[in-house]
Design an enzyme around this catalytic site. Structure first.
Site, mmCIF file in Angstrom:
data_model
loop_
_atom_site.group_PDB
_atom_site.id
_atom_site.type_symbol
_atom_site.label_atom_id
_atom_site.label_comp_id
_atom_site.label_asym_id
_atom_site.label_seq_id
_atom_site.Cartn_x
_atom_site.Cartn_y
_atom_site.Cartn_z
ATOM 1 C CE LYS A 103 2.489 7.482 -3.999
ATOM 2 N NZ LYS A 103 3.176 6.688 -2.977
HETATM 3 N N1 GLU Z 1 2.121 3.303 -2.478
HETATM 4 C C1 GLU Z 1 3.069 2.640 -1.652
HETATM 5 C C2 GLU Z 1 4.093 3.616 -1.120
HETATM 6 O O1 GLU Z 1 3.851 4.781 -1.023
HETATM 7 C C3 GLU Z 1 3.667 1.427 -2.343
HETATM 8 C C4 GLU Z 1 4.490 1.726 -3.555
HETATM 9 C C5 GLU Z 1 4.923 0.480 -4.321
HETATM 10 O O2 GLU Z 1 4.718 -0.610 -3.832
HETATM 11 O O3 GLU Z 1 5.451 0.654 -5.410
HETATM 12 O O4 GLU Z 1 5.166 3.247 -0.716
#
Ligand code: GLU
Length: 468
Positions: A103
Site C-alpha cells: 500500500k
Molecule cells: N485500493 C484497493 C483496495 O484497497 C484496490 C487495490 C488494488 O486493486 O490493487 O483493495
C-alpha cells in the site's frame, strides 16, 4: 484513530493465528511488514519548491508482485499505510490472488492542487518509487485508493513507460487505468460490485443469517445506510438499490447526511453530488449537516465505505444494523468488533467485502501481460456454436428456440461480461470457504475470524512450500 489502525489489524490477526497450528515464529513472520519506503521529494510549483512526503509499504512478497492502492490524503501516516498493506496481503490470500500485499500514500490534499500540478507531483512520486524498486509489473503494482483514480494511475503508467520503454509489459506496472490507457471494463465499478456480491452471498446463506432475523433471499426492501459517496459507496448503493431492491435510507458524507425512508434515488443524488461537491441541496431527501451519530440511524444493513476506525467502542453498542458490510478498509476497530459480535451483529469483513477492486485489478494486470483482450479468440466461435445449437434444436423439435433473440445467448461474451463473471466466481468461492472454515471452528467464530484464518493458512503454506 489511525495511530491504532495497525494495532487493530494486528490484534485481529493475533486472535485468529492463536487457533492455527503454525511452526514457531511463522505467525510473526507473516504479520510483520517486510519493508516500508519513505520518500521526501521536492517539486517546483507556483514559483517555489514544495516538499512532499510519501510511503510505499510492502507487507509480503510470498507472491509477486505485491499489490495494493495508493492513497492521496492530508493526514496519512506510516502506521496506516502498513496496516493497509497488511490487509492487502490477507485480502489477496483470502480470495486466491497470486499477489503479495502493499500500500502507498502521499501526504497531500488533492483538492488544493490543479490537475497539472497533481500530474507533476504524481510523476515525481512515481519516479521515486521506480528508482527504489517499489514500482514495476513484476514487483509492485499500485492501484487507485482514496483520493486517487484512473487519471493518477495513467500518469504513473506513462512515467514508468517513459523510463522503461524496453519493458513490453510496462502497462501492467499499475492497475485501475482508463480503458483507453490499457485499463479493463468494470474496474471502476469493481469494489462496489464486489460489495453487492458479498451482500448477496450473505443473504443466500441460511447459516450465516442466523441470529439476524432475516430470511434467506430477503435482500429486497432491506433498509441500508451507506457512509461515503465516493466510488465504492456510490456503486454499492447503486447496485443494491437498482438491482436488489434495497432502500438506501441514509447516505453520510463530509458535509452531512441525506435521508429518505422511501429510498434515495442514487443516480439523481450522484449527479447532484458531482455538480455541487456536497449532499446539501438535494431535493430527493432530507439533509442534515449533523453527520455525527448517523451510523446509528435505524436500518438493516450498514455499509461503511469511507474511512478506517469509524465504528469504535463508543458507538458500536448503538449501531442498529443487524448486518455490517465493510466496504472500506478497517472501518471497525478490534474493540468495536468484539462488541458487535457479542450483540449478534453479522459483520462481512473488509478483506472479503471490498476485495472486488483488487480482483478486477488482477484481471487488468493479466490482460496487460497477455496483450490480448479477454474473450477475443473465442467470442465469435462461441456465438456460432450457440446459433448452431439453436438451429439444430429448432430442426429437431419443429419449434422456435426461445432464446434466439436473446443477445446474451446469441453473441459471445464481451469483456464486461467476463469481468463480472470472474468477479462473481471469486467472491462466491471465497464466501463458501469463509463459511465452511467458520463452521469447522469453535461456535463463537465470526466471519472475520474465519477469513483471517484462511488468509494466514494460505500465506503460511506458501512460505512452507519454499522451506521457510
Ligand atoms: N485500493 C484497493 C483496495 O484497497 C484496490 C487495490 C488494488 O486493486 O490493487 O483493495
Amino acid at each position: 484513530m489511525s495511530s491504532s489502525f495497525l494495532k487493530n489489524v494486528d490484534d485481529m490477526f493475533i486472535a485468529a493465528a492463536e487457533n492455527i497450528d503454525l511452526p514457531e515464529g511463522l505467525a510473526d513472520k507473516i504479520r510483520f511488514c517486510n519493508a516500508t519506503y519513505v520518500t521526501r521529494f521536492g517539486v517546483r510549483l507556483r514559483g517555489k519548491m514544495f516538499t512532499f512526503r510519501g510511503w510505499r509499504a510492502t507487507h509480503s512478497t510470498h507472491h509477486s508482485p505485491a499489490k495494493g492502492g495508493i492513497r492521496f490524503a492530508p493526514n496519512v501516516n506510516q502506521d496506516e499505510v502498513e496496516a493497509l498493506a497488511a490487509l492487502m496481503s490477507y485480502k489477496c490470500a483470502l480470495v486466491g490472488l497470486p499477489f503479495g500485499g502493499s500500500k502507498g500514500a502521499l501526504e497531500i490534499d488533492p483538492s488544493e492542487w490543479e490537475p497539472h500540478e497533481l500530474e507533476k507531483i504524481t510523476r515525481r512520486f512515481a519516479q521515486e518509487l521506480m528508482r527504489h524498486g517499489f514500482l514495476s509489473p513484476a514487483s509492485n503494482v499500485p492501484a487507485p485508493d482514496m483520493g486517487t483514480g484512473e487519471q493518477t494511475m495513467m500518469w504513473i503508467a506513462d512515467e514508468y513507460r517513459r523510463h522503461k520503454h524496453e519493458d513490453i509489459n510496462g502497462s501492467a506496472c499499475v492497475t485501475g487505468k482508463p480503458l483507453d490507457g490499457g485499463g479493463i471494463e468494470g474496474r471502476t465499478e469493481a469494489t462496489g460490485r464486489g460489495v453487492q456480491y458479498a451482500t448477496q452471498a450473505l443473504f443466500a446463506s441460511e447459516v450465516e443469517l442466523q441470529g439476524t432475523g432475516f430470511a434467506v433471499d430477503s435482500l429486497a426492501g432491506k433498509r441500508v445506510v451507506v457512509q461515503g459517496f465516493g466510488n465504492v459507496g456510490y456503486h454499492a448503493a447503486k447496485f443494491l438499490s437498482e438491482e436488489d431492491g434495497c432502500l438506501i435510507t441514509s447516505i453520510i458524507e463530509r458535509d452531512g447526511v441525506i435521508r429518505n425512508e422511501a429510498g434515495l434515488e442514487i443516480e439523481k443524488l450522484k449527479r447532484h453530488f458531482s455538480v455541487n461537491g456536497k449532499l446539501e441541496g438535494f431535493a430527493g431527501g432530507t439533509f442534515s449537516a449533523q453527520n455525527e451519530g448517523a451510523l446509528e440511524d435505524d436500518c438493516d444493513i450498514l455499509i461503511p465505505a469511507a474511512l478506517e476506525g469509524v465504528v469504535h467502542e463508543r458507538n458500536a453498542a448503538q449501531i442498529k444494523a443487524k448486518v455490517v458490510v465493510e466496504a472500506a478498509n478497517g472501518p471497525t476497530t478490534s474493540t468495536a468488533d468484539a462488541i458487535l459480535k457479542s450483540r449478534g451483529v453479522v459483520v462481512i469483513p473488509d478483506m472479503y467485502a471490498n476485495a472486488g477492486g483488487v480482483i478486477v485489478s488482477y484481471f487488468e494486470w493479466v490482460k496487460n501481460l497477455t496483450h490480448i483482450p479477454f474473450g477475443l479468440m473465442e467470442r465469435r466461435y462461441e456465438a456460432t456454436g450457440h446459433r448452431r445449437l439453436a438451429q439444430s434444436l429448432e430442426t429437431m423439435t419443429g419449434k422456435a428456440f426461445p432464446l434466439s433473440d436473446d443477445k446474451a445467448f446469441t453473441d459471445g461474451p464481451q469483456e464486461i461480461d467476463l469481468v463480472r463473471s470472474g468477479l462473481a466466481e471469486m467472491m462466491s468461492t471465497a464466501f463458501q470457504a469463509i463459511s465452511q472454515t467458520k463452521a469447522e471452528g469453535s461456535g463463537d467464530q465470526s466471519l472475520r475470524d474465519a477469513a483471517y484464518q484462511i488468509a494466514i493458512k494460505r500465506i503460511a503454506a506458501s512460505y512452507q512450500a519454499i522451506g521457510i
